[in-house]
Design an enzyme around this catalytic site. Structure first.
Site, PDB file in Angstrom:
ATOM      1  N   LYS A   4     -10.470  -1.142  10.834  1.00  0.00           N
ATOM      2  CA  LYS A   4     -10.500  -2.242   9.856  1.00  0.00           C
ATOM      3  C   LYS A   4     -10.884  -3.554  10.688  1.00  0.00           C
ATOM      4  O   LYS A   4     -11.115  -4.792   9.882  1.00  0.00           O
ATOM      5  CB  LYS A   4      -9.361  -2.687   8.845  1.00  0.00           C
ATOM      6  N   ASP A  13       3.186  -4.513   8.105  1.00  0.00           N
ATOM      7  CA  ASP A  13       1.946  -3.608   8.123  1.00  0.00           C
ATOM      8  C   ASP A  13       0.974  -4.813   8.109  1.00  0.00           C
ATOM      9  O   ASP A  13       0.386  -5.543   7.143  1.00  0.00           O
ATOM     10  CB  ASP A  13       1.872  -3.088   6.838  1.00  0.00           C
ATOM     11  N   GLN A  21      -4.408  -5.387   7.060  1.00  0.00           N
ATOM     12  CA  GLN A  21      -5.405  -6.558   6.378  1.00  0.00           C
ATOM     13  C   GLN A  21      -5.246  -7.972   7.186  1.00  0.00           C
ATOM     14  O   GLN A  21      -5.871  -8.714   6.646  1.00  0.00           O
ATOM     15  CB  GLN A  21      -5.005  -6.581   4.743  1.00  0.00           C
ATOM     16  N   CYS A  62      -4.722   2.259  -3.753  1.00  0.00           N
ATOM     17  CA  CYS A  62      -3.687   2.639  -3.047  1.00  0.00           C
ATOM     18  C   CYS A  62      -2.370   1.891  -3.036  1.00  0.00           C
ATOM     19  O   CYS A  62      -1.526   1.674  -2.227  1.00  0.00           O
ATOM     20  CB  CYS A  62      -3.626   3.210  -1.522  1.00  0.00           C
ATOM     21  N   HIS A  95       0.893  -1.257   0.021  1.00  0.00           N
ATOM     22  CA  HIS A  95       0.102   0.115  -0.152  1.00  0.00           C
ATOM     23  C   HIS A  95       0.953   1.233   0.017  1.00  0.00           C
ATOM     24  O   HIS A  95       2.060   1.132   0.486  1.00  0.00           O
ATOM     25  CB  HIS A  95      -0.902   0.020   1.289  1.00  0.00           C
TER      26      HIS A  95
END
Ligand code: 7TS
Length: 421
Positions: free
Chosen positions: A241, A215, A218, A379, A138
């Site tokens: 999220k 990261d 997700q 993104c 991202h």
């Protein structure tokens, strides 16, 4: 008191199976109609919906316990502080970090990565050093590192991927070397759905003395994450999220690293003493939390973590896997569709392009049927470039989605075909 802790204890006993209809009852927005049709929300990778308990925790906080934290000796301030710090403990437990002080509250993944790049990066990265990211990041996990490289005269290197959207670990091995300072990779790709072998990626980086940021934007909503087992140096995610509020997220960092890092922002709460000659800084995690934080957001996130904690996570993972397979078969079965991201290990993301139809037109037409999907570059422009496409349509799932909703997506896609021949 429920206000103070924002807990869902007593809400219901821990579930030992997974009943989607019962779960859906917890999310009031799922009852909404869009243009007279039931909302079919398939944009969970952008943000997830919120269960009533999270909404209630935020309302209760503002109605009954609002006060600034860490400062007042009055009752409300103590209560708000206890609730905020209880939320930090919940995040710690959820990620299996060792200590609460290893959890720093931030606005979300983007701010989290900027914090690490600014603080750890500016201290440790020098001219000629290298930072490795992957080809499926991202923008939030590219741009802060690029800015750091520009400032320091360091070099950004990129782990390539194959046509299925899987990282090439042998190429990664070749990139690693004495100049590698930081490796920053997502656990799950938002554009492709690939679940990356982050344990291996971390191990390989450590063998070269590099530090790793994962990261988790997700992954935290879909997979169990154990930062100690992964041996990750930094692990970051966004609350919105994981069924929590927007504007709150967290950095996990190993205490020894966080201790050695300078503050990110200066201001209230992050100091121990201030004179015009010299300021000394507060202990972890407050050193990194300047100013009044998003107290209600932290409490809401704690409640969201309680909420997922009382679900049967392995049953959910199996359910989501099944749903993704069902959707992949159904959408590919339409013909004239190319799935972007066909890795063996995938989570909850179905990106695709349709012959002769721009993804934005797909998004607009399916929206008329009440189906919310995302279209664009997500993104992740380098991913689009890698696959030679301008954009994709992306359906992304959460545990409250159903096969019937996938069927509705498929019917809506057939409408797209009817309209754009
Ligand atoms: N990293 C990944 C892997 C993401 O998916 C996102 C958001 C971010 C970082 C940034 O998170 P934020 O909460 O700071 O914005 N991804 C998406 C998406 O896929 N569609 O909208 C936002």
């Amino acid at each position: 008191m429920a206000i103070a802790t924002g807990t869902v204890e007593g809400h219901r006993p821990k579930q030992t199976s997974f009943e989607v209809e019962r779960i859906r009852e917890d999310f009031p927005i799922l009852k909404r109609k869009i243009r007279g049709k039931p909302l079919i929300y398939l944009d969970n990778a952008a943000t997830s919906q919120k269960p009533q308990v999270v909404i209630d925790a935020i309302t209760r906080y503002y109605s009954a316990a609002n006060a600034n934290i860490h400062r007042g000796v009055h009752y409300l301030s103590e209560q708000a502080t206890a609730a905020y710090e209880a939320a930090r403990a919940k995040v710690r437990a959820h990620l299996n970090a060792r200590e609460d002080r290893e959890i720093i509250f931030v606005r979300g993944t983007t701010e989290a990565i900027n914090l690490v790049a600014y603080s750890y990066g500016r201290k440790h990265v020098k001219k000629g050093d290298e930072i490795i990211v992957s080809a499926m990041e991202h923008h939030s996990n590219i741009v802060p590192w690029q800015m750091l490289c520009e400032e320091k005269g360091a070099r950004l290197r990129v782990i390539p991927m194959n046509d299925d959207g899987e990282l090439l670990l042998d190429e990664y091995e070749k990139l690693l070397g004495p100049h590698t300072r930081i490796v920053a990779v997502n656990h799950v790709s938002n554009a492709l759905g690939t679940v990356n072998p982050v344990r291996k990626i971390i191990e390989m980086a450590h063998a070269h003395g590099a530090r790793v940021l994962i990261d988790g934007a997700q992954s935290v909503p879909h997979l169990p994450v154990d930062v100690q087992d992964l041996d990750s140096d930094f692990y970051v995610f966004s609350g919105h999220k994981v069924f929590g509020p927007t504007g709150i997220g967290a950095v996990y960092g190993k205490a020894s690293l966080l201790e050695s890092m300078p503050p990110f922002m200066g201001g209230g709460d992050m100091i121990r003493t201030v004179t015009f000659e010299k300021t000394t800084y507060n202990d972890l995690p407050y050193k990194f939390e300047a100013g009044t934080p998003y107290i209600a957001g932290g409490i809401g996130l704690g409640t969201a973590i309680d909420y997922i904690g009382q679900l049967d996570l392995s049953a959910i993972a199996a359910y989501e896997h099944d749903l993704l397979e069902y959707a992949t078969r159904a959408v590919s079965g339409l013909g004239g569709i190319r799935i972007i991201g066909t890795a063996r290990e995938k989570a909850s993301v179905l990106s695709f392009v349709m012959d002769g139809v721009h993804p934005h037109d797909i998004g607009t037409i399916v929206d008329r049927e009440g189906v919310a999907i995302r279209t664009g570059h997500h993104c992740a422009q380098p991913v689009m470039k890698r696959f030679g496409i301008p954009a994709t349509a992306r359906a992304s799932f959460a545990f409250y989605n159903t096969k019937e909703e996938v069927d509705a997506l498929v019917r809506a896609l057939l409408k797209v075909r009817e309209i754009i021949k």
